[in-house]
Design a protein around this motif. Structure first.
Motif, PDB file in Angstrom:
ATOM      1  N   ARG A 180       0.828  -1.207   0.000  1.00  0.00           N
ATOM      2  CA  ARG A 180       0.000   0.000   0.000  1.00  0.00           C
ATOM      3  C   ARG A 180       0.862   1.256   0.000  1.00  0.00           C
ATOM      4  O   ARG A 180       0.518   2.269  -0.598  1.00  0.00           O
ATOM      5  N   SER A 181       2.036   1.188   0.631  1.00  0.00           N
ATOM      6  CA  SER A 181       2.924   2.354   0.666  1.00  0.00           C
ATOM      7  C   SER A 181       3.763   2.489  -0.603  1.00  0.00           C
ATOM      8  O   SER A 181       4.511   3.450  -0.746  1.00  0.00           O
ATOM      9  N   GLY A 182       3.640   1.520  -1.524  1.00  0.00           N
ATOM     10  CA  GLY A 182       4.331   1.616  -2.809  1.00  0.00           C
ATOM     11  C   GLY A 182       5.637   0.865  -2.907  1.00  0.00           C
ATOM     12  O   GLY A 182       6.264   0.863  -3.964  1.00  0.00           O
ATOM     13  N   THR A 183       6.075   0.227  -1.826  1.00  0.00           N
ATOM     14  CA  THR A 183       7.311  -0.542  -1.919  1.00  0.00           C
ATOM     15  C   THR A 183       7.056  -1.840  -2.677  1.00  0.00           C
ATOM     16  O   THR A 183       5.942  -2.383  -2.669  1.00  0.00           O
ATOM     17  N   ALA A 217      10.603 -11.091   2.336  1.00  0.00           N
ATOM     18  CA  ALA A 217      11.372  -9.892   2.001  1.00  0.00           C
ATOM     19  C   ALA A 217      10.611  -8.634   2.430  1.00  0.00           C
ATOM     20  O   ALA A 217      11.210  -7.679   2.949  1.00  0.00           O
ATOM     21  N   MET A 218       9.300  -8.637   2.241  1.00  0.00           N
ATOM     22  CA  MET A 218       8.471  -7.493   2.625  1.00  0.00           C
ATOM     23  C   MET A 218       8.539  -7.262   4.133  1.00  0.00           C
ATOM     24  O   MET A 218       8.732  -6.137   4.590  1.00  0.00           O
ATOM     25  N   ILE A 219       8.397  -8.324   4.898  1.00  0.00           N
ATOM     26  CA  ILE A 219       8.419  -8.205   6.358  1.00  0.00           C
ATOM     27  C   ILE A 219       9.777  -7.710   6.840  1.00  0.00           C
ATOM     28  O   ILE A 219       9.871  -6.845   7.709  1.00  0.00           O
ATOM     29  N   ALA A 268       3.514   1.944   8.451  1.00  0.00           N
ATOM     30  CA  ALA A 268       2.818   2.868   7.551  1.00  0.00           C
ATOM     31  C   ALA A 268       2.443   2.240   6.213  1.00  0.00           C
ATOM     32  O   ALA A 268       2.695   2.800   5.159  1.00  0.00           O
ATOM     33  N   GLY A 269       1.846   1.055   6.256  1.00  0.00           N
ATOM     34  CA  GLY A 269       1.383   0.411   5.023  1.00  0.00           C
ATOM     35  C   GLY A 269       2.442  -0.364   4.285  1.00  0.00           C
ATOM     36  O   GLY A 269       2.193  -0.890   3.206  1.00  0.00           O
ATOM     37  N   SER A 270       3.637  -0.468   4.862  1.00  0.00           N
ATOM     38  CA  SER A 270       4.721  -1.147   4.150  1.00  0.00           C
ATOM     39  C   SER A 270       4.628  -2.666   4.231  1.00  0.00           C
ATOM     40  O   SER A 270       5.436  -3.352   3.625  1.00  0.00           O
ATOM     41  N   SER A 271       3.656  -3.190   4.958  1.00  0.00           N
ATOM     42  CA  SER A 271       3.464  -4.639   4.975  1.00  0.00           C
ATOM     43  C   SER A 271       2.006  -4.999   4.677  1.00  0.00           C
ATOM     44  O   SER A 271       1.506  -6.019   5.124  1.00  0.00           O
ATOM     45  N   GLU A 272       1.343  -4.149   3.896  1.00  0.00           N
ATOM     46  CA  GLU A 272      -0.016  -4.415   3.449  1.00  0.00           C
ATOM     47  C   GLU A 272       0.024  -4.602   1.938  1.00  0.00           C
ATOM     48  O   GLU A 272       0.271  -3.647   1.199  1.00  0.00           O
ATOM     49  N   LYS A 324      -3.498 -13.322   2.440  1.00  0.00           N
ATOM     50  CA  LYS A 324      -4.623 -12.796   3.211  1.00  0.00           C
ATOM     51  C   LYS A 324      -4.143 -12.167   4.511  1.00  0.00           C
ATOM     52  O   LYS A 324      -4.666 -11.152   4.958  1.00  0.00           O
ATOM     53  N   GLU A 325      -3.122 -12.746   5.118  1.00  0.00           N
ATOM     54  CA  GLU A 325      -2.592 -12.226   6.375  1.00  0.00           C
ATOM     55  C   GLU A 325      -2.109 -10.779   6.222  1.00  0.00           C
ATOM     56  O   GLU A 325      -2.167  -9.993   7.165  1.00  0.00           O
ATOM     57  N   PHE A 326      -1.633 -10.436   5.029  1.00  0.00           N
ATOM     58  CA  PHE A 326      -1.052  -9.119   4.795  1.00  0.00           C
ATOM     59  C   PHE A 326      -1.805  -8.311   3.735  1.00  0.00           C
ATOM     60  O   PHE A 326      -1.365  -7.230   3.362  1.00  0.00           O
ATOM     61  N   GLY A 327      -2.915  -8.828   3.262  1.00  0.00           N
ATOM     62  CA  GLY A 327      -3.687  -8.137   2.237  1.00  0.00           C
ATOM     63  C   GLY A 327      -5.082  -7.838   2.719  1.00  0.00           C
ATOM     64  O   GLY A 327      -5.378  -7.878   3.914  1.00  0.00           O
TER      65      GLY A 327
END
Length: 144
Positions: free
Chosen positions: A42-45, A70-72, A78-82, A107-110
């Motif tokens: 969501r934060s664009g990363t 890698a995301m975690i 601030a949305g970096s893991s959504e 689903k856990e992160f979306g």
């Protein structure tokens, strides 16, 4: 709430390119079945992953699991893991979708509106929402 747009965007095509590059790095000495994933938060990363096999099946990692890891590891809040959008690519007779375990990980992160694109080496072939792929997701969160 309206249905999220499943139209391909410039961002979707960038994810496809990154997922295809990730697929080339897959460690698949047993199955020879390469899978690559790129996801955008969501934060664009953007984070990528590939499948990693192990001689002791089923101890390998799916590409989605690698990208989520890698995301975690890179998350700063601030949305970096959504997860907002994800592309999975493999060479197959039909585009593949994430396996059941990976659908639950996504689903856990979306959200139900998270967009998942299924691609082969010719490009994105089909797009889904997470709710469409996992309509009765397991959830431990308490009802409010």
């Amino acid at each position: 709430m309206s249905e999220p747009s499943l139209a391909l965007t410039k961002d979707s095509l960038e994810l496809l390119s990154l997922a295809t590059k990730a697929r080339d790095k897959a460690y698949v000495p047993y199955s020879k079945f390469r899978v690559g994933v790129a996801l955008r938060t969501r934060s664009g990363t953007v984070h990528v992953g590939c499948n990693i096999e192990n001689a002791s099946y089923p101890e390998g990692w799916c590409a989605e699991t690698s990208a989520i890891s890698a995301m975690i590891m890179a998350s700063d809040g601030a949305g970096s893991s959504e997860i907002e959008e994800l592309v999975v690519v493999a060479e197959h007779s039909q585009p593949i979708t994430p396996c059941g375990g990976c659908r639950q990980r996504i689903k856990e992160f979306g959200t139900p509106e998270t967009v998942i694109h299924s691609a082969d080496l010719n490009g994105i072939q089909k797009s889904f929402t997470l709710a469409g792929l996992l309509p009765a997701a397991f959830d431990l969160k308490a009802e409010e």
